[in-house]
Design a protein around this motif. Structure first.
Motif, PDB file in Angstrom:
ATOM      1  N   VAL A  99     -47.328 -38.810 -16.542  1.00 49.20           N
ATOM      2  CA  VAL A  99     -48.246 -37.674 -16.588  1.00 49.20           C
ATOM      3  C   VAL A  99     -49.304 -37.830 -15.502  1.00 49.20           C
ATOM      4  O   VAL A  99     -49.882 -38.898 -15.341  1.00 49.20           O
ATOM      5  N   TYR A 100     -49.519 -36.749 -14.752  1.00 49.24           N
ATOM      6  CA  TYR A 100     -50.580 -36.723 -13.741  1.00 49.24           C
ATOM      7  C   TYR A 100     -51.435 -35.485 -13.969  1.00 49.24           C
ATOM      8  O   TYR A 100     -51.030 -34.556 -14.664  1.00 49.24           O
ATOM      9  N   ARG A 101     -52.628 -35.474 -13.420  1.00 48.25           N
ATOM     10  CA  ARG A 101     -53.530 -34.322 -13.529  1.00 48.25           C
ATOM     11  C   ARG A 101     -53.305 -33.388 -12.349  1.00 48.25           C
ATOM     12  O   ARG A 101     -53.344 -33.830 -11.205  1.00 48.25           O
ATOM     13  N   ILE A 102     -53.089 -32.109 -12.614  1.00 45.88           N
ATOM     14  CA  ILE A 102     -52.856 -31.157 -11.525  1.00 45.88           C
ATOM     15  C   ILE A 102     -54.122 -30.904 -10.715  1.00 45.88           C
ATOM     16  O   ILE A 102     -54.049 -30.428  -9.580  1.00 45.88           O
ATOM     17  N   ASP A 103     -55.274 -31.233 -11.274  1.00 43.08           N
ATOM     18  CA  ASP A 103     -56.529 -30.986 -10.583  1.00 43.08           C
ATOM     19  C   ASP A 103     -57.087 -32.250  -9.916  1.00 43.08           C
ATOM     20  O   ASP A 103     -58.214 -32.247  -9.428  1.00 43.08           O
ATOM     21  N   GLU A 104     -56.285 -33.325  -9.896  1.00 45.54           N
ATOM     22  CA  GLU A 104     -56.702 -34.581  -9.257  1.00 45.54           C
ATOM     23  C   GLU A 104     -55.574 -35.110  -8.388  1.00 45.54           C
ATOM     24  O   GLU A 104     -54.650 -35.732  -8.876  1.00 45.54           O
ATOM     25  N   ARG A 105     -55.642 -34.859  -7.098  1.00 46.71           N
ATOM     26  CA  ARG A 105     -54.592 -35.284  -6.181  1.00 46.71           C
ATOM     27  C   ARG A 105     -54.343 -36.783  -6.275  1.00 46.71           C
ATOM     28  O   ARG A 105     -53.207 -37.238  -6.213  1.00 46.71           O
ATOM     29  N   LYS A 106     -55.403 -37.559  -6.446  1.00 45.40           N
ATOM     30  CA  LYS A 106     -55.256 -39.015  -6.517  1.00 45.40           C
ATOM     31  C   LYS A 106     -54.332 -39.414  -7.673  1.00 45.40           C
ATOM     32  O   LYS A 106     -53.550 -40.351  -7.554  1.00 45.40           O
ATOM     33  N   SER A 107     -54.415 -38.713  -8.773  1.00 46.46           N
ATOM     34  CA  SER A 107     -53.542 -38.963  -9.915  1.00 46.46           C
ATOM     35  C   SER A 107     -52.079 -38.750  -9.514  1.00 46.46           C
ATOM     36  O   SER A 107     -51.211 -39.569  -9.812  1.00 46.46           O
ATOM     37  N   PHE A 108     -51.800 -37.654  -8.821  1.00 46.39           N
ATOM     38  CA  PHE A 108     -50.432 -37.356  -8.367  1.00 46.39           C
ATOM     39  C   PHE A 108     -49.950 -38.405  -7.372  1.00 46.39           C
ATOM     40  O   PHE A 108     -48.785 -38.801  -7.392  1.00 46.39           O
ATOM     41  N   GLU A 109     -50.838 -38.878  -6.524  1.00 45.82           N
ATOM     42  CA  GLU A 109     -50.464 -39.875  -5.525  1.00 45.82           C
ATOM     43  C   GLU A 109     -50.079 -41.211  -6.164  1.00 45.82           C
ATOM     44  O   GLU A 109     -49.380 -42.010  -5.549  1.00 45.82           O
ATOM     45  N   HIS A 110     -50.502 -41.473  -7.388  1.00 44.06           N
ATOM     46  CA  HIS A 110     -50.146 -42.708  -8.090  1.00 44.06           C
ATOM     47  C   HIS A 110     -48.767 -42.638  -8.758  1.00 44.06           C
ATOM     48  O   HIS A 110     -48.239 -43.665  -9.186  1.00 44.06           O
ATOM     49  N   VAL A 111     -48.186 -41.465  -8.851  1.00 44.82           N
ATOM     50  CA  VAL A 111     -46.927 -41.301  -9.575  1.00 44.82           C
ATOM     51  C   VAL A 111     -45.839 -42.219  -9.024  1.00 44.82           C
ATOM     52  O   VAL A 111     -45.102 -42.848  -9.792  1.00 44.82           O
ATOM     53  N   GLU A 112     -45.728 -42.326  -7.731  1.00 47.61           N
ATOM     54  CA  GLU A 112     -44.669 -43.158  -7.151  1.00 47.61           C
ATOM     55  C   GLU A 112     -44.815 -44.627  -7.560  1.00 47.61           C
ATOM     56  O   GLU A 112     -43.829 -45.297  -7.871  1.00 47.61           O
ATOM     57  N   ALA A 113     -46.031 -45.145  -7.605  1.00 53.60           N
ATOM     58  CA  ALA A 113     -46.257 -46.523  -8.038  1.00 53.60           C
ATOM     59  C   ALA A 113     -45.906 -46.679  -9.520  1.00 53.60           C
ATOM     60  O   ALA A 113     -45.295 -47.676  -9.922  1.00 53.60           O
TER      61      ALA A 113
END
Length: 68
Positions: free
Chosen positions: A3-17
């Motif tokens: 799960v990532y936050r759509i309003d926080e790019r940094k959250s999405f950038e952690h998905v791969e890790a």
């Protein structure tokens, strides 16, 4: 499920890790689900649906869309 936050790019950038950690600890054949959270924050969205869908497809996540 990742799960990532759509309003926080940094959250999405952690998905791969996070995905890398899942692959290290999970058994073969798992179903991966990517969830964009905080859907009520559309005005502050920093990750587009298309970007997330493309990423999910490239990383072999199960693809589906559910909007509330």
């Amino acid at each position: 499920m990742i799960v990532y936050r759509i309003d926080e790019r940094k959250s999405f950038e952690h998905v791969e890790a996070w995905l890398s950690e899942v692959h290290q600890h999970a058994s073969d054949g798992i179903v991966l689900l990517l969830v964009g959270n905080k859907c009520r924050e559309q005005a502050r969205r920093s990750v587009s649906c298309i970007e997330a869908e493309t990423f999910a497809g490239n990383m072999n996540f199960y693809l589906d869309q559910i909007y509330f």
